[in-house]
Design a protein around this motif. Structure first.
Motif, PDB file in Angstrom:
ATOM      1  N   UNK A 103       3.845   9.006 -10.378  1.00  0.00           N
ATOM      2  CA  UNK A 103       3.297   8.984 -11.739  1.00  0.00           C
ATOM      3  C   UNK A 103       2.535  10.272 -12.029  1.00  0.00           C
ATOM      4  N   UNK A 104       1.722  10.716 -11.064  1.00  0.00           N
ATOM      5  CA  UNK A 104       0.977  11.971 -11.225  1.00  0.00           C
ATOM      6  C   UNK A 104       1.939  13.148 -11.395  1.00  0.00           C
ATOM      7  N   UNK A 105       2.949  13.198 -10.539  1.00  0.00           N
ATOM      8  CA  UNK A 105       3.934  14.274 -10.616  1.00  0.00           C
ATOM      9  C   UNK A 105       4.683  14.240 -11.946  1.00  0.00           C
ATOM     10  N   UNK A 106       5.050  13.031 -12.389  1.00  0.00           N
ATOM     11  CA  UNK A 106       5.765  12.900 -13.669  1.00  0.00           C
ATOM     12  C   UNK A 106       4.889  13.354 -14.829  1.00  0.00           C
ATOM     13  N   UNK A 107       3.576  13.056 -14.751  1.00  0.00           N
ATOM     14  CA  UNK A 107       2.653  13.498 -15.801  1.00  0.00           C
ATOM     15  C   UNK A 107       2.597  15.022 -15.874  1.00  0.00           C
ATOM     16  N   UNK A 108       2.475  15.657 -14.706  1.00  0.00           N
ATOM     17  CA  UNK A 108       2.394  17.117 -14.673  1.00  0.00           C
ATOM     18  C   UNK A 108       3.707  17.733 -15.141  1.00  0.00           C
ATOM     19  N   UNK A 157       0.838  -1.204   0.000  1.00  0.00           N
ATOM     20  CA  UNK A 157       0.000   0.000   0.000  1.00  0.00           C
ATOM     21  C   UNK A 157       0.873   1.253   0.000  1.00  0.00           C
ATOM     22  N   UNK A 158       1.979   1.233   0.758  1.00  0.00           N
ATOM     23  CA  UNK A 158       2.887   2.386   0.747  1.00  0.00           C
ATOM     24  C   UNK A 158       3.453   2.612  -0.655  1.00  0.00           C
ATOM     25  N   UNK A 159       4.015   1.564  -1.270  1.00  0.00           N
ATOM     26  CA  UNK A 159       4.633   1.725  -2.582  1.00  0.00           C
ATOM     27  C   UNK A 159       3.594   2.068  -3.652  1.00  0.00           C
ATOM     28  N   UNK A 160       2.389   1.518  -3.522  1.00  0.00           N
ATOM     29  CA  UNK A 160       1.322   1.856  -4.475  1.00  0.00           C
ATOM     30  C   UNK A 160       0.978   3.343  -4.373  1.00  0.00           C
ATOM     31  N   UNK A 161       0.820   3.818  -3.130  1.00  0.00           N
ATOM     32  CA  UNK A 161       0.486   5.229  -2.907  1.00  0.00           C
ATOM     33  C   UNK A 161       1.605   6.141  -3.404  1.00  0.00           C
ATOM     34  N   UNK A 162       2.837   5.827  -2.991  1.00  0.00           N
ATOM     35  CA  UNK A 162       3.976   6.660  -3.372  1.00  0.00           C
ATOM     36  C   UNK A 162       4.174   6.668  -4.885  1.00  0.00           C
ATOM     37  N   UNK A 163       4.112   5.483  -5.510  1.00  0.00           N
ATOM     38  CA  UNK A 163       4.315   5.407  -6.959  1.00  0.00           C
ATOM     39  C   UNK A 163       3.209   6.106  -7.735  1.00  0.00           C
ATOM     40  N   UNK A 164       1.987   6.068  -7.211  1.00  0.00           N
ATOM     41  CA  UNK A 164       0.880   6.785  -7.848  1.00  0.00           C
ATOM     42  C   UNK A 164       1.148   8.285  -7.853  1.00  0.00           C
ATOM     43  N   UNK A 169      -0.176  11.326 -21.123  1.00  0.00           N
ATOM     44  CA  UNK A 169      -1.172  10.568 -20.359  1.00  0.00           C
ATOM     45  C   UNK A 169      -1.115   9.084 -20.711  1.00  0.00           C
ATOM     46  N   UNK A 170      -0.736   8.772 -21.954  1.00  0.00           N
ATOM     47  CA  UNK A 170      -0.569   7.354 -22.308  1.00  0.00           C
ATOM     48  C   UNK A 170       0.649   6.763 -21.603  1.00  0.00           C
ATOM     49  N   UNK A 171       1.705   7.574 -21.425  1.00  0.00           N
ATOM     50  CA  UNK A 171       2.880   7.107 -20.682  1.00  0.00           C
ATOM     51  C   UNK A 171       2.518   6.851 -19.221  1.00  0.00           C
ATOM     52  N   UNK A 172       1.714   7.748 -18.647  1.00  0.00           N
ATOM     53  CA  UNK A 172       1.296   7.574 -17.252  1.00  0.00           C
ATOM     54  C   UNK A 172       0.435   6.325 -17.092  1.00  0.00           C
ATOM     55  N   UNK A 173      -0.485   6.128 -18.027  1.00  0.00           N
ATOM     56  CA  UNK A 173      -1.326   4.922 -17.982  1.00  0.00           C
ATOM     57  C   UNK A 173      -0.482   3.664 -18.133  1.00  0.00           C
ATOM     58  N   UNK A 174       0.542   3.747 -18.973  1.00  0.00           N
ATOM     59  CA  UNK A 174       1.426   2.610 -19.198  1.00  0.00           C
ATOM     60  C   UNK A 174       2.150   2.226 -17.907  1.00  0.00           C
ATOM     61  N   UNK A 186       4.156  19.065  -3.260  1.00  0.00           N
ATOM     62  CA  UNK A 186       5.575  19.410  -3.231  1.00  0.00           C
ATOM     63  C   UNK A 186       6.381  18.804  -4.373  1.00  0.00           C
ATOM     64  N   UNK A 187       6.066  17.573  -4.774  1.00  0.00           N
ATOM     65  CA  UNK A 187       6.864  16.910  -5.815  1.00  0.00           C
ATOM     66  C   UNK A 187       6.903  17.688  -7.131  1.00  0.00           C
TER      67      UNK A 187
END
Length: 393
Positions: free
Chosen positions: A56-61, A46-53, A239-244, A142-143
């Motif tokens: 991914x969001x930060x990388x998309x932005x 759950x920690x890694x899922x939350x952090x990685x999500x 967004x396709x990269x984020x979904x990937x 912050x990210x």
């Protein structure tokens, strides 16, 4: 200190490569510490899922930084002057703050149910680890902001700033886990990250004001229609990269406990060549691509691209083969101690065996992406991204 000054490309590569080794080394040591104290279990999933999500969001932005904002700001700096370039970036600094604040508020309204809709975890399991979700919220804001400020500093040839930020993150994450794991459990990681990102924000703002005479006052800045079009194309592809990246996490969250943690550890190991070598060269080379394209020096741009590609492939092909052939031995040597047992080793090694193939391919992809960005070939990059990522999904 050289690391806090504007650098030449050669010294930038030298200093930033050295600091990048330290930064990514700390990230890896952090993974070893987490594996030792917590192993692979549901709460680490759950920690890694939350952090990685959030990553991914930060990388998309912030994918806009390299694809549109930084190349465009450098063009404005050359053609229209320093103040207009700073005004242009200020607009997006405040835009990032507004966007991430809205996302954070929406998530805080119903964190458990939103997370359940975003994953395959059982509702009760999420409820039991609600503190992880709540403590992750500040990172949503912050990210992206830290990433934009470090990229801005890098565009002024402060190439080592992203590495310094990474070193601060690594030191605090490790220290908080070692000191507070018995009291805070897995949330010690999040407390460490919140502390480190807060320090990074303060340091970046201080350096931008002191060294770049940056004025963060918001001024009305007109953004050309061409730029908004490029942003639209870039984010439609991103967004396709984020979904990937997100799809495997979502699918694996419905598997047995520990699988996502095993994937994360395998990704940490397999991505070391990309982080230590590819990203460093592509980041500095990307700034050089921007300048060479802006000057219209296409022959030199071509030579830079070919020489960098050849060098990276020469290094990465042997590394890729070693990870495929000796995945079990590598994982056992690095991680098999403390709470990390044989089952965790076997699952992690299976991921590593195939993820190791990616290193040379990601190097080619990274350099082509930088070339597309420098040349403002956003539409071409969009179709490339869409095709590539849908095949992967």
């Amino acid at each position: 200190m050289p690391i806090l000054k504007s650098e030449s490309y050669k010294s930038g590569i030298a200093y930033s490569t050295l600091l990048n080794v330290v930064s990514k080394g700390l990230v890896f040591v952090n993974s070893l510490v987490v594996a030792f104290y917590f192993g692979t279990q549901l709460k680490t999933d759950i920690y890694f899922y939350t952090y990685n999500t959030i990553v991914i969001l930060s990388a998309f932005i912030t994918s806009l930084n390299a694809s549109v904002l930084i190349p465009e700001s450098m063009r404005i700096r050359v053609k229209e002057g320093e103040e207009k370039a700073k005004g242009f970036l200020n607009l997006f600094i405040y835009g990032y703050i507004a966007l991430t604040a809205i996302i954070a508020i929406v998530f805080l309204a119903a964190p458990v149910h939103i997370f359940k809709a975003m994953s395959g975890f059982e509702l009760q399991s999420i409820q039991d680890q609600k503190n992880i979700l709540l403590l992750a919220v500040p990172l949503i804001l912050m990210m992206p902001l830290v990433n934009l400020l470090t990229d801005t500093m890098a565009s002024y040839k402060y190439f080592t700033m992203p590495m310094i930020a990474g070193i601060i993150n690594g030191i605090f994450s490790i220290a908080f886990v070692v000191i507070f794991h018995s009291v805070l459990d897995i949330t010690s990681l999040l407390f460490g990250l919140i502390a480190s990102y807060s320090i990074n924000l303060f340091l970046l703002i201080f350096l931008m004001v002191k060294n770049l005479s940056w004025n963060f006052r918001f001024l009305h800045t007109k953004v050309e229609r061409r730029i908004w079009k490029n942003i639209g194309f870039a984010q439609a592809g991103n967004i396709t990269s984020s979904l990937c990246t997100y799809t495997p996490l979502y699918l694996l969250s419905g598997f047995s406990a520990g699988i996502i943690t095993s994937l994360n550890f395998a990704q940490q190991i397999s991505s070391l060549p990309t982080h230590l070598i590819t990203n460093q060269f592509s980041s500095v080379t990307g700034i050089k691509f921007n300048e060479q394209y802006a000057r219209g020096d296409y022959a030199e741009l071509n030579r830079t691209f070919l020489s960098t590609t050849g060098f990276l492939l020469f290094i990465l092909f042997p590394i890729s083969g070693i990870m495929f052939l000796f995945s079990n031995e590598i994982v056992s040597l690095l991680l098999e101690r403390g709470a990390f047992g044989e089952k965790s080793v076997a699952e992690t090694a299976l991921f590593l065996k195939y993820l190791g193939f990616l290193a040379p391919l990601l190097a080619i992809n990274a350099l082509f992406s930088r070339l597309f960005m420098a040349a403002h070939k956003i539409a071409e990059a969009f179709w490339y991204q869409v095709f590539f990522n849908f095949v992967l999904i």
